[in-house]
Design a protein around this motif. Structure first.
Motif, PDB file in Angstrom:
ATOM      1  N   ASP A 122      -4.604  97.552 -30.559  1.00 46.70           N
ATOM      2  CA  ASP A 122      -4.014  96.257 -30.209  1.00 46.70           C
ATOM      3  C   ASP A 122      -2.476  96.294 -30.163  1.00 46.70           C
ATOM      4  OD1 ASP A 122      -3.919  96.518 -33.030  1.00 46.70           O
ATOM      5  OD2 ASP A 122      -3.849  94.351 -33.290  1.00 46.70           O
ATOM      6  N   LYS A 123      -1.868  97.396 -30.565  1.00 44.64           N
ATOM      7  CA  LYS A 123      -0.405  97.549 -30.520  1.00 44.64           C
ATOM      8  C   LYS A 123       0.042  98.553 -29.454  1.00 44.64           C
ATOM      9  CE  LYS A 123       0.111  94.818 -34.020  1.00 44.64           C
ATOM     10  NZ  LYS A 123       0.286  93.417 -33.689  1.00 44.64           N
ATOM     11  N   GLN A 124      -0.892  99.046 -28.659  1.00 47.98           N
ATOM     12  CA  GLN A 124      -0.605 100.090 -27.677  1.00 47.98           C
ATOM     13  C   GLN A 124       0.445  99.678 -26.647  1.00 47.98           C
ATOM     14  OE1 GLN A 124      -2.357 102.962 -28.685  1.00 47.98           O
ATOM     15  NE2 GLN A 124      -0.608 103.708 -27.583  1.00 47.98           N
ATOM     16  N   ASN A 125       0.416  98.426 -26.186  1.00 47.21           N
ATOM     17  CA  ASN A 125       1.394  97.967 -25.191  1.00 47.21           C
ATOM     18  C   ASN A 125       2.805  97.980 -25.768  1.00 47.21           C
ATOM     19  OD1 ASN A 125      -0.567  97.642 -23.251  1.00 47.21           O
ATOM     20  ND2 ASN A 125      -0.827  95.448 -23.631  1.00 47.21           N
TER      21      ASN A 125
ATOM     22  N   THR B 141       8.645  87.780 -24.379  1.00 45.01           N
ATOM     23  CA  THR B 141       8.350  87.542 -22.955  1.00 45.01           C
ATOM     24  C   THR B 141       7.341  88.578 -22.462  1.00 45.01           C
ATOM     25  OG1 THR B 141      10.542  86.623 -22.578  1.00 45.01           O
ATOM     26  CG2 THR B 141       9.337  87.394 -20.640  1.00 45.01           C
ATOM     27  N   GLU B 142       7.586  89.839 -22.789  1.00 41.67           N
ATOM     28  CA  GLU B 142       6.715  90.924 -22.341  1.00 41.67           C
ATOM     29  C   GLU B 142       5.390  90.968 -23.109  1.00 41.67           C
ATOM     30  OE1 GLU B 142       7.247  93.210 -19.737  1.00 41.67           O
ATOM     31  OE2 GLU B 142       8.781  91.699 -19.316  1.00 41.67           O
ATOM     32  N   LEU B 143       5.465  90.647 -24.393  1.00 38.70           N
ATOM     33  CA  LEU B 143       4.292  90.716 -25.281  1.00 38.70           C
ATOM     34  C   LEU B 143       4.219  89.422 -26.093  1.00 38.70           C
ATOM     35  CD1 LEU B 143       5.220  94.288 -26.491  1.00 38.70           C
ATOM     36  CD2 LEU B 143       3.333  93.774 -24.955  1.00 38.70           C
ATOM     37  N   PRO B 144       3.631  88.371 -25.521  1.00 37.73           N
ATOM     38  CA  PRO B 144       3.628  87.058 -26.173  1.00 37.73           C
ATOM     39  C   PRO B 144       3.058  87.051 -27.595  1.00 37.73           C
ATOM     40  CG  PRO B 144       2.842  86.881 -23.922  1.00 37.73           C
ATOM     41  CD  PRO B 144       2.986  88.346 -24.214  1.00 37.73           C
ATOM     42  N   SER B 145       2.232  88.019 -27.934  1.00 39.63           N
ATOM     43  CA  SER B 145       1.655  88.057 -29.283  1.00 39.63           C
ATOM     44  C   SER B 145       2.533  88.808 -30.289  1.00 39.63           C
ATOM     45  CB  SER B 145       0.258  88.686 -29.239  1.00 39.63           C
ATOM     46  OG  SER B 145       0.355  90.039 -28.828  1.00 39.63           O
TER      47      SER B 145
ATOM     48  N   GLN C 121      18.964 106.257 -31.592  1.00 37.76           N
ATOM     49  CA  GLN C 121      19.356 104.908 -31.205  1.00 37.76           C
ATOM     50  C   GLN C 121      19.093 104.701 -29.719  1.00 37.76           C
ATOM     51  OE1 GLN C 121      23.508 104.024 -31.851  1.00 37.76           O
ATOM     52  NE2 GLN C 121      23.175 101.818 -31.723  1.00 37.76           N
ATOM     53  N   PHE C 122      18.775 103.468 -29.359  1.00 35.56           N
ATOM     54  CA  PHE C 122      18.616 103.096 -27.957  1.00 35.56           C
ATOM     55  C   PHE C 122      19.081 101.658 -27.781  1.00 35.56           C
ATOM     56  CE2 PHE C 122      14.515 102.847 -30.162  1.00 35.56           C
ATOM     57  CZ  PHE C 122      14.137 101.532 -29.963  1.00 35.56           C
ATOM     58  N   LYS C 123      19.242 101.235 -26.528  1.00 38.36           N
ATOM     59  CA  LYS C 123      19.674  99.872 -26.244  1.00 38.36           C
ATOM     60  C   LYS C 123      18.683  98.898 -26.877  1.00 38.36           C
ATOM     61  CE  LYS C 123      20.774  96.700 -22.544  1.00 38.36           C
ATOM     62  NZ  LYS C 123      20.477  96.320 -21.187  1.00 38.36           N
ATOM     63  N   LYS C 124      19.232  97.880 -27.549  1.00 40.14           N
ATOM     64  CA  LYS C 124      18.386  96.935 -28.283  1.00 40.14           C
ATOM     65  C   LYS C 124      17.396  96.224 -27.364  1.00 40.14           C
ATOM     66  CE  LYS C 124      20.198  94.249 -31.405  1.00 40.14           C
ATOM     67  NZ  LYS C 124      20.967  93.129 -31.942  1.00 40.14           N
ATOM     68  N   VAL C 125      16.145  96.234 -27.782  1.00 38.12           N
ATOM     69  CA  VAL C 125      15.097  95.444 -27.143  1.00 38.12           C
ATOM     70  C   VAL C 125      15.027  94.175 -27.977  1.00 38.12           C
ATOM     71  CG1 VAL C 125      12.675  95.361 -26.446  1.00 38.12           C
ATOM     72  CG2 VAL C 125      13.873  97.575 -26.518  1.00 38.12           C
ATOM     73  N   ASP C 126      15.590  93.072 -27.453  1.00 36.13           N
ATOM     74  CA  ASP C 126      15.724  91.882 -28.289  1.00 36.13           C
ATOM     75  C   ASP C 126      14.419  91.097 -28.400  1.00 36.13           C
ATOM     76  OD1 ASP C 126      15.545  90.159 -26.030  1.00 36.13           O
ATOM     77  OD2 ASP C 126      17.709  90.063 -25.822  1.00 36.13           O
ATOM     78  N   LEU C 127      14.411  90.194 -29.372  1.00 30.28           N
ATOM     79  CA  LEU C 127      13.200  89.430 -29.691  1.00 30.28           C
ATOM     80  C   LEU C 127      12.721  88.605 -28.497  1.00 30.28           C
ATOM     81  CD1 LEU C 127      11.092  88.575 -31.768  1.00 30.28           C
ATOM     82  CD2 LEU C 127      12.700  86.854 -32.602  1.00 30.28           C
ATOM     83  N   GLN C 128      13.645  87.999 -27.780  1.00 25.55           N
ATOM     84  CA  GLN C 128      13.251  87.190 -26.626  1.00 25.55           C
ATOM     85  C   GLN C 128      12.513  88.048 -25.589  1.00 25.55           C
ATOM     86  OE1 GLN C 128      16.460  85.015 -24.813  1.00 25.55           O
ATOM     87  NE2 GLN C 128      15.154  84.207 -23.184  1.00 25.55           N
ATOM     88  N   TYR C 129      13.049  89.221 -25.290  1.00 25.56           N
ATOM     89  CA  TYR C 129      12.405  90.113 -24.327  1.00 25.56           C
ATOM     90  C   TYR C 129      11.029  90.551 -24.838  1.00 25.56           C
ATOM     91  CZ  TYR C 129      11.482  94.071 -21.273  1.00 25.56           C
ATOM     92  OH  TYR C 129      10.894  94.937 -20.388  1.00 25.56           O
ATOM     93  N   LEU C 130      10.956  90.906 -26.120  1.00 21.32           N
ATOM     94  CA  LEU C 130       9.671  91.324 -26.703  1.00 21.32           C
ATOM     95  C   LEU C 130       8.625  90.224 -26.557  1.00 21.32           C
ATOM     96  CD1 LEU C 130      11.028  93.087 -29.900  1.00 21.32           C
ATOM     97  CD2 LEU C 130       9.692  94.192 -28.089  1.00 21.32           C
TER      98      LEU C 130
END
Length: 192
Positions: free
Chosen positions: A140-143, A122-126, A111-120
């Motif tokens: 294409d998923k490396q980032n 913002t960081e990775l628009p696609s 488990q780790f701190k949730k990486v929420d959809l909004q952050y995802l």
């Protein structure tokens, strides 16, 4: 306990992003859920980041899974009832249409701190939430993969699949033994 997910990541295993409902994510994190059921899935051992679906969704878990148990609805329902105490009828109904499916053994959970959809987004628009699963090993998923590998572990759980595999084998063996028994009609003596 490993500091980051990259410390337990195996570059030789396929890496997926799978979607699982929030209630089941909680059960996986608590150790109550050690099986994931799927009608269709990947056939080999793998590791995956788990996207929690629903309101406030995000990625907060990394799992390692063994090769799935692929069998008919009756055997899968019996195994699920025995190992995870799930309702036989519910599992059987889930698989009965095609009379086949997958039980995915969840071996390790991080488990780790949730990486929420909004952050995802913002960081990775696609970024797109997968309907079922997608492979993160692709160029294409490396980032996304790199971002997730840097997450700091807050909890680790190892499920006792040595024990569960023995239980599953007993279930399958007992079903196979029963199918070998042939019940014949009683013979009636010939009238004299």
């Amino acid at each position: 306990m490993p500091k980051k997910i990259c410390d337990v990541y195996d570059p030789l295993l396929p890496t997926l992003l799978i979607s699982i409902h929030k209630i089941y994510v909680k059960q996986i994190l608590s150790g109550k859920k050690v099986i994931e059921y799927r009608k269709k899935f990947f056939n080999d051992p793998f590791q995956a980041f788990v996207y929690t679906t629903g309101k406030n969704g995000g990625i907060e878990m990394f799992i390692k899974c063994d090769a799935p148990i692929i069998d008919n609805a009756h055997k899968l329902a019996t195994i699920g009832e025995t190992i995870q105490h799930d309702n036989y009828g519910d599992i059987f109904d889930y698989f009965k249409e095609k009379n086949t499916g997958y039980i995915i053994p969840i071996i390790e959970v991080y488990q780790f701190k949730k990486v929420d959809l909004q952050y995802l987004r913002t960081e990775l628009p696609s970024f797109v939430v997968p309907q079922k699963y997608l492979f993160l090993d692709r160029q294409d998923k490396q980032n996304l993969l790199n971002l997730l590998l840097q997450q700091v572990c807050s909890n680790k759980l190892i499920n006792n699949w040595d024990f569960y595999f023995k239980q599953a084998k007993k279930c399958i063996d007992s079903i196979n033994d029963l199918s070998l028994i042939h019940i014949s009609e009683p013979t009636r003596p010939e009238p004299i």
